[in-house]
Design a protein around this motif. Structure first.
Motif, PDB file in Angstrom:
ATOM      1  N   ARG A   6       0.831  -1.203   0.000  1.00 58.25           N
ATOM      2  CA  ARG A   6       0.000   0.000   0.000  1.00 58.25           C
ATOM      3  C   ARG A   6       0.868   1.256   0.000  1.00 58.25           C
ATOM      4  O   ARG A   6       0.605   2.212  -0.721  1.00 58.25           O
ATOM      5  N   GLU A   7       1.929   1.260   0.789  1.00 49.84           N
ATOM      6  CA  GLU A   7       2.839   2.404   0.845  1.00 49.84           C
ATOM      7  C   GLU A   7       3.552   2.603  -0.502  1.00 49.84           C
ATOM      8  O   GLU A   7       3.728   3.740  -0.957  1.00 49.84           O
ATOM      9  N   THR A   8       3.931   1.526  -1.143  1.00 47.28           N
ATOM     10  CA  THR A   8       4.576   1.616  -2.465  1.00 47.28           C
ATOM     11  C   THR A   8       3.617   2.210  -3.494  1.00 47.28           C
ATOM     12  O   THR A   8       4.002   3.078  -4.286  1.00 47.28           O
ATOM     13  N   ILE A   9       2.381   1.753  -3.470  1.00 47.58           N
ATOM     14  CA  ILE A   9       1.366   2.281  -4.392  1.00 47.58           C
ATOM     15  C   ILE A   9       1.135   3.759  -4.120  1.00 47.58           C
ATOM     16  O   ILE A   9       1.038   4.570  -5.041  1.00 47.58           O
ATOM     17  N   ARG A  10       1.053   4.128  -2.850  1.00 45.71           N
ATOM     18  CA  ARG A  10       0.841   5.527  -2.470  1.00 45.71           C
ATOM     19  C   ARG A  10       1.972   6.411  -2.990  1.00 45.71           C
ATOM     20  O   ARG A  10       1.738   7.468  -3.576  1.00 45.71           O
ATOM     21  N   LYS A  11       3.212   5.984  -2.799  1.00 44.76           N
ATOM     22  CA  LYS A  11       4.358   6.762  -3.265  1.00 44.76           C
ATOM     23  C   LYS A  11       4.355   6.889  -4.788  1.00 44.76           C
ATOM     24  O   LYS A  11       4.620   7.971  -5.326  1.00 44.76           O
ATOM     25  N   SER A  12       4.055   5.808  -5.471  1.00 49.85           N
ATOM     26  CA  SER A  12       4.010   5.844  -6.938  1.00 49.85           C
ATOM     27  C   SER A  12       2.929   6.795  -7.429  1.00 49.85           C
ATOM     28  O   SER A  12       3.135   7.550  -8.388  1.00 49.85           O
ATOM     29  N   THR A  13       1.778   6.773  -6.774  1.00 53.29           N
ATOM     30  CA  THR A  13       0.681   7.657  -7.150  1.00 53.29           C
ATOM     31  C   THR A  13       1.075   9.112  -6.957  1.00 53.29           C
ATOM     32  O   THR A  13       0.852   9.955  -7.832  1.00 53.29           O
ATOM     33  N   LEU A  14       1.670   9.434  -5.808  1.00 53.01           N
ATOM     34  CA  LEU A  14       2.091  10.805  -5.546  1.00 53.01           C
ATOM     35  C   LEU A  14       3.158  11.268  -6.534  1.00 53.01           C
ATOM     36  O   LEU A  14       3.141  12.412  -6.992  1.00 53.01           O
ATOM     37  N   GLU A  15       4.094  10.386  -6.875  1.00 47.26           N
ATOM     38  CA  GLU A  15       5.116  10.731  -7.869  1.00 47.26           C
ATOM     39  C   GLU A  15       4.470  11.020  -9.220  1.00 47.26           C
ATOM     40  O   GLU A  15       4.856  11.963  -9.921  1.00 47.26           O
ATOM     41  N   GLY A  16       3.494  10.207  -9.601  1.00 53.11           N
ATOM     42  CA  GLY A  16       2.792  10.420 -10.867  1.00 53.11           C
ATOM     43  C   GLY A  16       2.030  11.734 -10.884  1.00 53.11           C
ATOM     44  O   GLY A  16       2.034  12.463 -11.879  1.00 53.11           O
TER      45      GLY A  16
END
Length: 106
Positions: A6-16
């Motif tokens: 979940r944290e990895t997905i969150r970081k990827s989303t914010l980067e995008g």
């Protein structure tokens, strides 16, 4: 493990989202009210007309609802945004400067 995913997905989303913002793309629907509409509403409100009386004379120029009247909520939102910009012009200038700096770095 699920928490890490979940944290990895969150970081990827914010980067995008940040990458899109640097390119000038912002999420959400485009505003329905235009500067011309806002000018018309402001001008007619000075004469004492209510937003409900002004609304039938306004038409959405583009998009899915082209040719229809904007909602009362859209008009009131545009008026509130205008008032906020008038009250805090330095914040608007700072946001424009920040955006220009982001564009230069992109």
């Amino acid at each position: 493990m699920a928490e890490t995913d979940r944290e990895t997905i969150r970081k990827s989303t914010l980067e995008g989202l940040n990458a899109a913002a640097r390119k000038g793309n912002h999420g959400g629907r485009p505003p329905v009210t235009t500067d011309d509409m806002l000018h018309t509403v402001l001008r007619r409100r000075v004469t004492g007309e209510s937003v409900e009386d002004i609304r039938p004379d306004l038409y959405i120029p583009t998009g899915k609802r082209q040719g229809k009247n904007p909602s009362l909520a859209s008009i009131y939102r545009a008026l509130a945004d205008h008032e906020r910009r008038q009250r805090h012009p330095e914040a608007v200038d700072q946001a424009r400067d920040d955006f220009a700096a982001l564009q230069m770095n992109a």
